[in-house]
Design a protein around this motif. Structure first.
Motif, PDB file in Angstrom:
ATOM      1  N   PRO A   6      28.086  -2.366   1.360  1.00 56.72           N
ATOM      2  CA  PRO A   6      28.019  -2.728   2.774  1.00 56.72           C
ATOM      3  C   PRO A   6      27.229  -1.685   3.559  1.00 56.72           C
ATOM      4  O   PRO A   6      27.307  -0.478   3.273  1.00 56.72           O
ATOM      5  N   VAL A   7      26.483  -2.136   4.541  1.00 60.71           N
ATOM      6  CA  VAL A   7      25.673  -1.242   5.365  1.00 60.71           C
ATOM      7  C   VAL A   7      26.557  -0.175   6.007  1.00 60.71           C
ATOM      8  O   VAL A   7      26.183   0.997   6.082  1.00 60.71           O
ATOM      9  N   SER A   8      27.763  -0.555   6.439  1.00 56.58           N
ATOM     10  CA  SER A   8      28.665   0.406   7.085  1.00 56.58           C
ATOM     11  C   SER A   8      29.050   1.538   6.140  1.00 56.58           C
ATOM     12  O   SER A   8      29.169   2.693   6.562  1.00 56.58           O
ATOM     13  N   VAL A   9      29.219   1.247   4.858  1.00 52.66           N
ATOM     14  CA  VAL A   9      29.546   2.278   3.871  1.00 52.66           C
ATOM     15  C   VAL A   9      28.336   3.180   3.657  1.00 52.66           C
ATOM     16  O   VAL A   9      28.456   4.410   3.628  1.00 52.66           O
ATOM     17  N   LEU A  10      27.168   2.597   3.539  1.00 51.54           N
ATOM     18  CA  LEU A  10      25.943   3.373   3.368  1.00 51.54           C
ATOM     19  C   LEU A  10      25.755   4.332   4.536  1.00 51.54           C
ATOM     20  O   LEU A  10      25.496   5.524   4.342  1.00 51.54           O
ATOM     21  N   GLU A  11      25.925   3.844   5.757  1.00 52.02           N
ATOM     22  CA  GLU A  11      25.743   4.676   6.942  1.00 52.02           C
ATOM     23  C   GLU A  11      26.803   5.777   7.019  1.00 52.02           C
ATOM     24  O   GLU A  11      26.512   6.906   7.415  1.00 52.02           O
ATOM     25  N   GLY A  17      26.679  13.337   4.837  1.00 54.45           N
ATOM     26  CA  GLY A  17      25.709  14.288   4.326  1.00 54.45           C
ATOM     27  C   GLY A  17      25.111  13.926   2.982  1.00 54.45           C
ATOM     28  O   GLY A  17      24.306  14.687   2.432  1.00 54.45           O
ATOM     29  N   PHE A  18      25.487  12.770   2.434  1.00 49.00           N
ATOM     30  CA  PHE A  18      24.884  12.346   1.166  1.00 49.00           C
ATOM     31  C   PHE A  18      23.468  11.865   1.455  1.00 49.00           C
ATOM     32  O   PHE A  18      23.229  11.147   2.420  1.00 49.00           O
ATOM     33  N   GLY A  19      22.536  12.250   0.622  1.00 53.72           N
ATOM     34  CA  GLY A  19      21.133  11.888   0.799  1.00 53.72           C
ATOM     35  C   GLY A  19      20.828  10.499   0.283  1.00 53.72           C
ATOM     36  O   GLY A  19      20.046  10.342  -0.645  1.00 53.72           O
ATOM     37  N   LEU A  20      21.439   9.525   0.869  1.00 54.96           N
ATOM     38  CA  LEU A  20      21.270   8.128   0.465  1.00 54.96           C
ATOM     39  C   LEU A  20      20.201   7.466   1.310  1.00 54.96           C
ATOM     40  O   LEU A  20      20.207   7.600   2.527  1.00 54.96           O
ATOM     41  N   ALA A  21      19.321   6.756   0.687  1.00 53.67           N
ATOM     42  CA  ALA A  21      18.303   6.022   1.420  1.00 53.67           C
ATOM     43  C   ALA A  21      18.303   4.577   0.933  1.00 53.67           C
ATOM     44  O   ALA A  21      18.210   4.325  -0.270  1.00 53.67           O
ATOM     45  N   PRO A  22      18.440   3.638   1.857  1.00 52.37           N
ATOM     46  CA  PRO A  22      18.398   2.245   1.434  1.00 52.37           C
ATOM     47  C   PRO A  22      17.015   1.878   0.932  1.00 52.37           C
ATOM     48  O   PRO A  22      16.014   2.451   1.350  1.00 52.37           O
ATOM     49  N   ARG A  23      16.978   0.970   0.005  1.00 56.15           N
ATOM     50  CA  ARG A  23      15.710   0.460  -0.504  1.00 56.15           C
ATOM     51  C   ARG A  23      15.226  -0.623   0.451  1.00 56.15           C
ATOM     52  O   ARG A  23      15.874  -0.949   1.428  1.00 56.15           O
ATOM     53  N   ARG A  35      23.477  -3.729   1.562  1.00 59.08           N
ATOM     54  CA  ARG A  35      22.190  -3.088   1.395  1.00 59.08           C
ATOM     55  C   ARG A  35      22.079  -2.559  -0.023  1.00 59.08           C
ATOM     56  O   ARG A  35      23.017  -2.008  -0.575  1.00 59.08           O
ATOM     57  N   TYR A  36      20.931  -2.715  -0.580  1.00 58.47           N
ATOM     58  CA  TYR A  36      20.610  -2.260  -1.925  1.00 58.47           C
ATOM     59  C   TYR A  36      20.139  -0.812  -1.825  1.00 58.47           C
ATOM     60  O   TYR A  36      19.374  -0.458  -0.936  1.00 58.47           O
ATOM     61  N   ALA A  37      20.632   0.036  -2.695  1.00 61.16           N
ATOM     62  CA  ALA A  37      20.215   1.432  -2.701  1.00 61.16           C
ATOM     63  C   ALA A  37      20.057   1.905  -4.146  1.00 61.16           C
ATOM     64  O   ALA A  37      20.652   1.344  -5.063  1.00 61.16           O
ATOM     65  N   ARG A  38      19.270   2.914  -4.305  1.00 66.58           N
ATOM     66  CA  ARG A  38      19.075   3.540  -5.613  1.00 66.58           C
ATOM     67  C   ARG A  38      19.643   4.946  -5.533  1.00 66.58           C
ATOM     68  O   ARG A  38      19.283   5.717  -4.649  1.00 66.58           O
ATOM     69  N   LEU A  39      20.570   5.260  -6.426  1.00 65.84           N
ATOM     70  CA  LEU A  39      21.191   6.575  -6.442  1.00 65.84           C
ATOM     71  C   LEU A  39      20.512   7.438  -7.497  1.00 65.84           C
ATOM     72  O   LEU A  39      20.373   7.027  -8.648  1.00 65.84           O
ATOM     73  N   VAL A  40      20.088   8.617  -7.095  1.00 64.20           N
ATOM     74  CA  VAL A  40      19.407   9.543  -7.992  1.00 64.20           C
ATOM     75  C   VAL A  40      20.057  10.911  -7.824  1.00 64.20           C
ATOM     76  O   VAL A  40      20.358  11.330  -6.713  1.00 64.20           O
ATOM     77  N   THR A  41      20.275  11.610  -8.932  1.00 61.73           N
ATOM     78  CA  THR A  41      20.838  12.950  -8.867  1.00 61.73           C
ATOM     79  C   THR A  41      19.932  13.914  -9.626  1.00 61.73           C
ATOM     80  O   THR A  41      19.048  13.498 -10.364  1.00 61.73           O
ATOM     81  N   SER A  42      20.199  15.176  -9.447  1.00 60.37           N
ATOM     82  CA  SER A  42      19.452  16.188 -10.197  1.00 60.37           C
ATOM     83  C   SER A  42      20.204  16.510 -11.482  1.00 60.37           C
ATOM     84  O   SER A  42      21.363  16.117 -11.662  1.00 60.37           O
ATOM     85  N   TRP A  43      19.549  17.252 -12.352  1.00 60.90           N
ATOM     86  CA  TRP A  43      20.195  17.638 -13.605  1.00 60.90           C
ATOM     87  C   TRP A  43      21.367  18.583 -13.356  1.00 60.90           C
ATOM     88  O   TRP A  43      22.241  18.730 -14.199  1.00 60.90           O
TER      89      TRP A  43
END
Length: 78
Positions: A6-11, A17-23, A35-43
């Protein structure tokens, strides 16, 4: 990881402070409230970091519990 939420959860996660960006917005996204999002993390991401994200997302999702299951698409599960 590709996820739909849900958009409300993404926002709310962004506000936490999570670096989430919607696609890109797909046809029907505006009407669905999802909203569709791609989650990416570092090693260097730890299991504790992932758990913190999951706990935060679950908490925000619980806040939107007033949505009926009919309002969510079958794929709108966290």
């Amino acid at each position: 990881v590709h996820i739909e939420m849900p958009v409300s959860v993404l926002e709310a996660l962004q506000a936490d402070g999570f670096g989430l960006a919607p696609r890109r917005i797909r046809p029907g996204d505006e009407d669905s409230g999802l909203r569709y999002a791609r989650l990416v993390t570092s090693w260097s991401t730890t299991a504790a970091d992932v758990q913190h994200f999951v706990d935060s997302a679950a908490s925000h999702l619980a806040e939107t519990a007033e949505l009926s299951s009919a309002e969510l698409s079958p794929g709108a599960k966290l």
